[in-house]
Design a protein around this motif. Structure first.
Motif, PDB file in Angstrom:
ATOM      1  N   ASP A 198       0.871  -1.173   0.000  1.00  0.00           N
ATOM      2  CA  ASP A 198       0.000   0.000   0.000  1.00  0.00           C
ATOM      3  C   ASP A 198       0.918   1.237   0.000  1.00  0.00           C
ATOM      4  N   ASP A 222      -0.154   5.136   0.917  1.00  0.00           N
ATOM      5  CA  ASP A 222      -0.384   6.167   1.950  1.00  0.00           C
ATOM      6  C   ASP A 222      -0.480   5.542   3.343  1.00  0.00           C
ATOM      7  N   GLY A 223       0.348   6.017   4.243  1.00  0.00           N
ATOM      8  CA  GLY A 223       0.341   5.486   5.613  1.00  0.00           C
ATOM      9  C   GLY A 223       1.209   4.253   5.780  1.00  0.00           C
ATOM     10  N   THR A 224       1.672   3.700   4.651  1.00  0.00           N
ATOM     11  CA  THR A 224       2.520   2.498   4.693  1.00  0.00           C
ATOM     12  C   THR A 224       3.937   2.841   4.241  1.00  0.00           C
ATOM     13  N   ASP A 260      -1.605  -0.404   5.968  1.00  0.00           N
ATOM     14  CA  ASP A 260      -1.786   0.254   7.272  1.00  0.00           C
ATOM     15  C   ASP A 260      -3.233   0.284   7.746  1.00  0.00           C
ATOM     16  N   THR A 261      -4.138  -0.401   7.039  1.00  0.00           N
ATOM     17  CA  THR A 261      -5.546  -0.363   7.474  1.00  0.00           C
ATOM     18  C   THR A 261      -6.149  -1.775   7.475  1.00  0.00           C
TER      19      THR A 261
END
Ligand code: MG
Length: 232
Positions: free
Chosen positions: A7, A9-11, A178-179
């Motif tokens: 992933d 964004d955020g990862t 991240d989700t």
């Protein structure tokens, strides 16, 4: 060969909200809606799904068609270039902890192939990664422009990875995100999953969705790589 599908964004990176600012500008340009308080949580969702949910929330879903979607997304990519350029000036694009070392370590080993499984449109993914200096690590992927459905785009990423690595040599795939959505859709697509709490979800929330491994960040590279090898 192990496919490792990231992933974004955020990862891998944080773009400090540049993506959503570009998205909102494109919504205003295309659908004439101004988002004051966004009620949709975007992380883990694909760009087409975020668009659908925002239009539904504003009772404008009857205006969603392939032409309006295409117009919206071509505006979005232009605004994204602009928003990323703005944050680059103030140095706010952030590569998340451990990411650079992990990507270098993975790409130096012949039994790993690095790809993407992201809800970003491919054009958006490439704009973000190019500005973070990470584009060159990823030669294939599945994107929000391939499917609104994250399971489906993850399946596409795996198929492209098998083609990239040459068929018959792929032992399995890992999705790193991240989700809870990354975990659920990665698993549905037949991949092992690693959840990393570097985005908007904490360790406990991520653990609750049952990934194969949960980490606070992608450190240390060697032990994550040996974990992946033991699963094959
Ligand atoms: Mg993410």
């Amino acid at each position: 060969m192990i496919l490792v599908l990231f992933d974004i964004d955020g990862t891998l990176i944080s773009t400090d909200g540049a993506g959503m600012r570009a998205f909102h500008r494109a919504l205003q340009e295309t659908f004439d809606i101004r988002i004051e308080n966004q009620l949709i949580r975007p992380d883990g969702k694909t760009d087409p799904l975020i668009l659908r949910e925002i239009l539904e929330q504003n009772h404008l879903d009857d205006r969603l068609c392939s032409d309006s979607q295409q117009e919206m997304f071509s505006c979005y990519l232009e605004f994204l270039e602009d928003e990323i350029a703005k944050i680059m000036k103030s140095g706010r694009i952030q590569i998340l902890p451990g990411v650079s070392t992990f990507l270098k370590a993975l790409s130096s080993e012949s039994d790993f192939a690095l790809g993407l499984a992201t809800g970003n449109l491919e054009g958006g993914a490439r704009i973000k990664l190019k500005n973070a200096g990470l584009n060159g690590f990823f030669h294939f992927g599945g994107f929000g422009s391939d499917s609104e459905d994250r399971t489906e785009l993850t399946r596409i990423a795996i198929l492209r990875g098998m083609h990239h690595a040459s068929p018959g040599v792929v032992d399995g795939a890992f999705v790193i995100g991240d989700t809870p959505f990354d975990v659920m859709h990665g698993r549905n697509a037949g991949a092992f999953t690693i959840a990393v709490a570097s985005g908007g979800y904490g360790i406990d929330e991520l653990r609750a969705c049952g990934p194969d491994l949960v980490l606070p960040d992608l450190i240390p590279a060697e032990s994550i790589m040996s974990f992946m090898r033991t699963r094959m």
